[in-house]
Design an enzyme around this catalytic site. Structure first.
Site, PDB file in Angstrom:
ATOM      1  N   GLU A   1      -6.909   6.514 -64.626  1.00 48.84           N
ATOM      2  CA  GLU A   1      -6.543   6.929 -63.266  1.00 48.84           C
ATOM      3  C   GLU A   1      -5.241   7.723 -63.270  1.00 48.84           C
ATOM      4  O   GLU A   1      -5.099   8.722 -62.564  1.00 48.84           O
ATOM      5  CB  GLU A   1      -6.407   5.711 -62.336  1.00 48.84           C
TER       6      GLU A   1
ATOM      7  N   ARG B   1      -5.283  11.591 -62.044  1.00 52.06           N
ATOM      8  CA  ARG B   1      -4.588  11.866 -60.779  1.00 52.06           C
ATOM      9  C   ARG B   1      -3.183  12.427 -61.006  1.00 52.06           C
ATOM     10  O   ARG B   1      -2.794  13.400 -60.363  1.00 52.06           O
ATOM     11  CB  ARG B   1      -4.488  10.584 -59.934  1.00 52.06           C
TER      12      ARG B   1
ATOM     13  N   ASP C   1     -19.910   8.333 -65.640  1.00 53.69           N
ATOM     14  CA  ASP C   1     -19.882   9.670 -65.012  1.00 53.69           C
ATOM     15  C   ASP C   1     -19.039  10.764 -65.667  1.00 53.69           C
ATOM     16  O   ASP C   1     -19.553  11.730 -66.239  1.00 53.69           O
ATOM     17  CB  ASP C   1     -19.529   9.549 -63.520  1.00 53.69           C
TER      18      ASP C   1
ATOM     19  N   GLU D   1     -17.848  13.043 -53.926  1.00 49.98           N
ATOM     20  CA  GLU D   1     -18.865  13.564 -54.871  1.00 49.98           C
ATOM     21  C   GLU D   1     -19.980  14.396 -54.229  1.00 49.98           C
ATOM     22  O   GLU D   1     -20.440  15.378 -54.823  1.00 49.98           O
ATOM     23  CB  GLU D   1     -19.479  12.406 -55.674  1.00 49.98           C
TER      24      GLU D   1
END
Ligand code: DMJ
Length: 455
Positions: free
Chosen positions: A80, A84, A213, A347
């Site tokens: 993360e 980010r 993903d 998404e």
């Protein structure tokens, strides 16, 4: 909408990671550790810049320059923080040219490196920024690291080596790739769990949604980002996508194409909101696909976009649920109560945007506009934007979180959907999994040790 989200965060959550728009105070989760790292500021910077919100960008710049400090005793998610913070800072650097963003990105990357000190070099999921001690999530199969986490570092780390001239970052992610290449893959699929101590797969679950993903996304984007020189990444992507198509992609009785999940030896006929990004990925990977199947992959992208639009259209709020089924007469609808929420995720809109760029079919702008109106109607509160707990309820309750990815991704993709193609053209920019645009690297004259593809 961006102004509303930013202004309220500025007023009520400034410096905190995220905003609680109803309680009107700061919010955080364990992915950011226990420190106020201003996640929303870092994640939103490039969106502000692209939208021409210069005063707001300046506020963010000043906070980062004066306050963003990674010398904190805080245990954060490596993945993360990479997508980010490092992704956000690098994109802000490339767009604005402000050195401070590059400096902070490199400082932070140095703090993540101890996470790679495992017997295999597969990093821990979490690392303490001060002590460098790493560990994995308690819930992950048998102490495993997660495919979508350790497999979603490549873009940012290659850029770090490119910008600093220090191959350490590049070597870390190439080591992960080499290790994965050597492993057996059941049915050609990559399981979601890999034990960093033993180098063995955990449970044989495979997903193009949560836990899997962005690993697939980064194989394709590593190739694109290298100006299509990194053919090894393209081959891994092509192989993976072929196996996914064979084993996970099906058509429902009602004719909707969906991507299921492989669990305990069978196909679960369920698709997550997270999985909807794959429509855009198939379209983005169409050009350059094996056996000249560009038309096929563009069509597959369109079918996934259609299915995901149906998952929105079949709700009361016209916002998509977290997960939806294709089983027992159910088609693109959430069944379990705890799968009916919408937390401002990007998404589906991301896929609309890629499909728009590649086809210019006006239906994608229409669908994006429907989503915009629904978000503005049902997620806007006076203190910002909130997720909703049940998209099938006409009187939804709020989760009271304004996610940082709402500013980084959802609003950016919407803005791009209604902009001309010459704003961040896909020939020159590759978006990381948090929608932070990084430039294609023309590395012909640059030496990065380790891989001839980069010489
Ligand atoms: C984002 O942080 C990224 O897109 C990530 O790859 C998946 N989940 C969220 C948004 O839903």
């Amino acid at each position: 909408m961006m102004k509303h989200a930013w202004d309220n965060y500025r007023q009520y959550g400034w410096g905190h990671n995220e905003l609680k728009p109803i309680a009107r105070k700061g919010h955080s989760t364990n992915i950011f550790g226990n420190s106020q790292l201003g996640a929303t500021i870092v994640d939103a910077l490039d969106t502000l810049y692209i939208m021409g919100l210069h005063d707001e960008f300046r506020e963010g710049y000043e906070w980062i320059d004066k306050n963003l400090d990674f010398s904190v005793n805080s245990e954060v998610s490596v993945f993360e923080v990479n997508i980010r913070f490092i992704g956000g800072l690098l994109a802000a650097y490339y767009l604005s040219g402000q050195e401070v963003f590059k400096i902070k990105a490199v400082q932070l990357a140095g703090k993540l490196l101890p996470a790679f000190n495992t017997p295999t070099g597969i990093p821990w999921a979490m690392v303490n920024l001060k002590s460098g001690v790493g560990r994995n999530w308690g819930w992950a199969s048998a102490g495993s690291s997660i495919l979508a986490e350790f497999g979603t570092l490549h873009m940012e780390f290659v850029h770090l080596s490119y910008l600093t001239g220090d191959p350490v970052y590049y070597n870390k992610v190439m080591h992960i790739r080499k290790l994965l290449q050597k492993m057996d893959r059941p049915n050609g699929l990559y399981p979601n769990y890999l034990n960093p101590r033993t180098g063995r797969w955990g449970q044989h679950h495979t997903s193009v949604g949560g836990l899997g993903d962005s690993f697939y996304e980064y194989l394709l984007k590593a190739w694109l980002m290298s100006d299509k020189m990194d053919t090894e990444a393209r081959k891994m992507y092509d192989d993976a996508i072929e196996a996914i198509e064979k084993h996970l992609i099906r058509k429902s009785n009602g004719g909707l194409t969906f991507i299921g999940e492989w669990k305990n030896g069978h196909l679960e006929r369920k698709m997550g909101h997270l999985t909807c990004f794959a429509g855009g990925m198939f379209a983005l990977g169409a050009d350059g696909s094996r056996d000249d199947k560009a038309g096929h992959y563009l069509q597959l992208g369109a079918e996934i976009a259609h299915t995901c639009h149906e998952s929105y259209d079949r709700t009361t709020l016209k916002l998509g649920p977290e997960a939806f089924k294709f089983d027992g007469g159910v088609e693109a609808v959430a069944v379990r109560q705890n799968e009916k929420y919408y937390i401002l995720r990007p998404e589906v809109i991301e896929t609309y945007w890629y499909m728009w760029r590649f086809t210019h079919d006006p239906k994608y702008r229409q669908w994006g506009w429907e989503a915009t109106q629904a978000i503005d109607k049902y997620c806007r509160v006076s203190g910002g934007f909130s997720g909703v707990k049940d998209v099938y309820s006409s009187s939804p309750t709020y989760d009271d979180v304004q996610q940082s990815f709402f500013l980084a991704e959802t609003l950016k993709y919407l803005y791009l959907l209604f902009s001309n193609d010459d704003l961040l053209p896909l020939d020159n920019w590759v978006f990381n999994t948090e929608a932070h645009p990084l430039p294609v690297l023309h590395l012909a004259n640059t030496t990065l040790s380790g891989n001839p593809a980069y010489r």
